[in-house]
Design a protein around this motif. Sequence first.
Motif, PDB file in Angstrom:
ATOM      1  N   ARG A 212       0.854  -1.189   0.000  1.00 26.43           N
ATOM      2  CA  ARG A 212       0.000   0.000   0.000  1.00 26.43           C
ATOM      3  C   ARG A 212       0.891   1.241   0.000  1.00 26.43           C
ATOM      4  O   ARG A 212       1.808   1.370   0.808  1.00 26.43           O
TER       5      ARG A 212
ATOM      6  N   TYR B  61       0.916   5.646  -0.287  1.00 28.16           N
ATOM      7  CA  TYR B  61       0.140   6.849   0.018  1.00 28.16           C
ATOM      8  C   TYR B  61       0.704   8.003  -0.799  1.00 28.16           C
ATOM      9  O   TYR B  61       1.922   8.177  -0.882  1.00 28.16           O
TER      10      TYR B  61
ATOM     11  N   ASP C   2       0.720  11.863  -0.966  1.00 24.64           N
ATOM     12  CA  ASP C   2       0.457  13.153  -0.324  1.00 24.64           C
ATOM     13  C   ASP C   2       0.692  14.259  -1.345  1.00 24.64           C
ATOM     14  O   ASP C   2       1.721  14.283  -2.027  1.00 24.64           O
TER      15      ASP C   2
ATOM     16  N   ILE D 242      -2.924  15.146   2.903  1.00 26.99           N
ATOM     17  CA  ILE D 242      -2.402  13.840   3.285  1.00 26.99           C
ATOM     18  C   ILE D 242      -3.353  12.735   2.810  1.00 26.99           C
ATOM     19  O   ILE D 242      -4.551  12.790   3.074  1.00 26.99           O
ATOM     20  N   ASP D 243      -2.799  11.751   2.147  1.00 27.34           N
ATOM     21  CA  ASP D 243      -3.553  10.589   1.706  1.00 27.34           C
ATOM     22  C   ASP D 243      -3.603   9.595   2.871  1.00 27.34           C
ATOM     23  O   ASP D 243      -2.581   9.063   3.277  1.00 27.34           O
ATOM     24  N   GLU D 244      -4.776   9.370   3.393  1.00 27.67           N
ATOM     25  CA  GLU D 244      -4.911   8.461   4.521  1.00 27.67           C
ATOM     26  C   GLU D 244      -5.416   7.081   4.108  1.00 27.67           C
ATOM     27  O   GLU D 244      -5.439   6.168   4.931  1.00 27.67           O
ATOM     28  N   GLU D 245      -5.807   6.922   2.848  1.00 27.54           N
ATOM     29  CA  GLU D 245      -6.323   5.633   2.366  1.00 27.54           C
ATOM     30  C   GLU D 245      -5.273   4.839   1.612  1.00 27.54           C
ATOM     31  O   GLU D 245      -5.110   3.650   1.827  1.00 27.54           O
ATOM     32  N   GLY D 246      -4.582   5.496   0.691  1.00 26.34           N
ATOM     33  CA  GLY D 246      -3.567   4.823  -0.105  1.00 26.34           C
ATOM     34  C   GLY D 246      -4.159   3.894  -1.152  1.00 26.34           C
ATOM     35  O   GLY D 246      -5.370   3.671  -1.210  1.00 26.34           O
TER      36      GLY D 246
ATOM     37  N   ARG E 255       4.711   7.538  -0.142  1.00 23.89           N
ATOM     38  CA  ARG E 255       5.277   6.817   1.003  1.00 23.89           C
ATOM     39  C   ARG E 255       4.576   5.479   1.154  1.00 23.89           C
ATOM     40  O   ARG E 255       3.478   5.277   0.660  1.00 23.89           O
TER      41      ARG E 255
ATOM     42  N   LYS F 287       4.300   2.160   4.365  1.00 27.16           N
ATOM     43  CA  LYS F 287       4.190   2.119   5.823  1.00 27.16           C
ATOM     44  C   LYS F 287       5.531   2.326   6.511  1.00 27.16           C
ATOM     45  O   LYS F 287       5.578   2.698   7.684  1.00 27.16           O
TER      46      LYS F 287
END
Length: 81
Positions: A3, A5, A7, A16-20, A61, A63
């Motif tokens: 996964r 993300y 941003d 900010i991408d919080e789901e990805g 990014r 994890k």
Amino acid sequence: MTRYYFDLLDEDGLFIDEEGLEFSDLRAVQAEAAKSLADMAREAVHGSPGLSRRHMMVDVRDKVGPVMQIRFNFEVERMKQ
């Protein structure tokens, strides 16, 4: 699959991408980041017709941390008004 993300950063702020999204390789991640940046540029031009300069960036990014950064800068110089 990993996964990633995406941003988004421009003069309007940081989003900010919080789901990805999940991808199997970095080539696909890079293509998605480039597409996101192209969408940002298109929206900026259509949303601000008098726009003359814009700086945009996509930070990718996973994890663990940063993976890549894609930047786009454009400037319009008019010769006549």
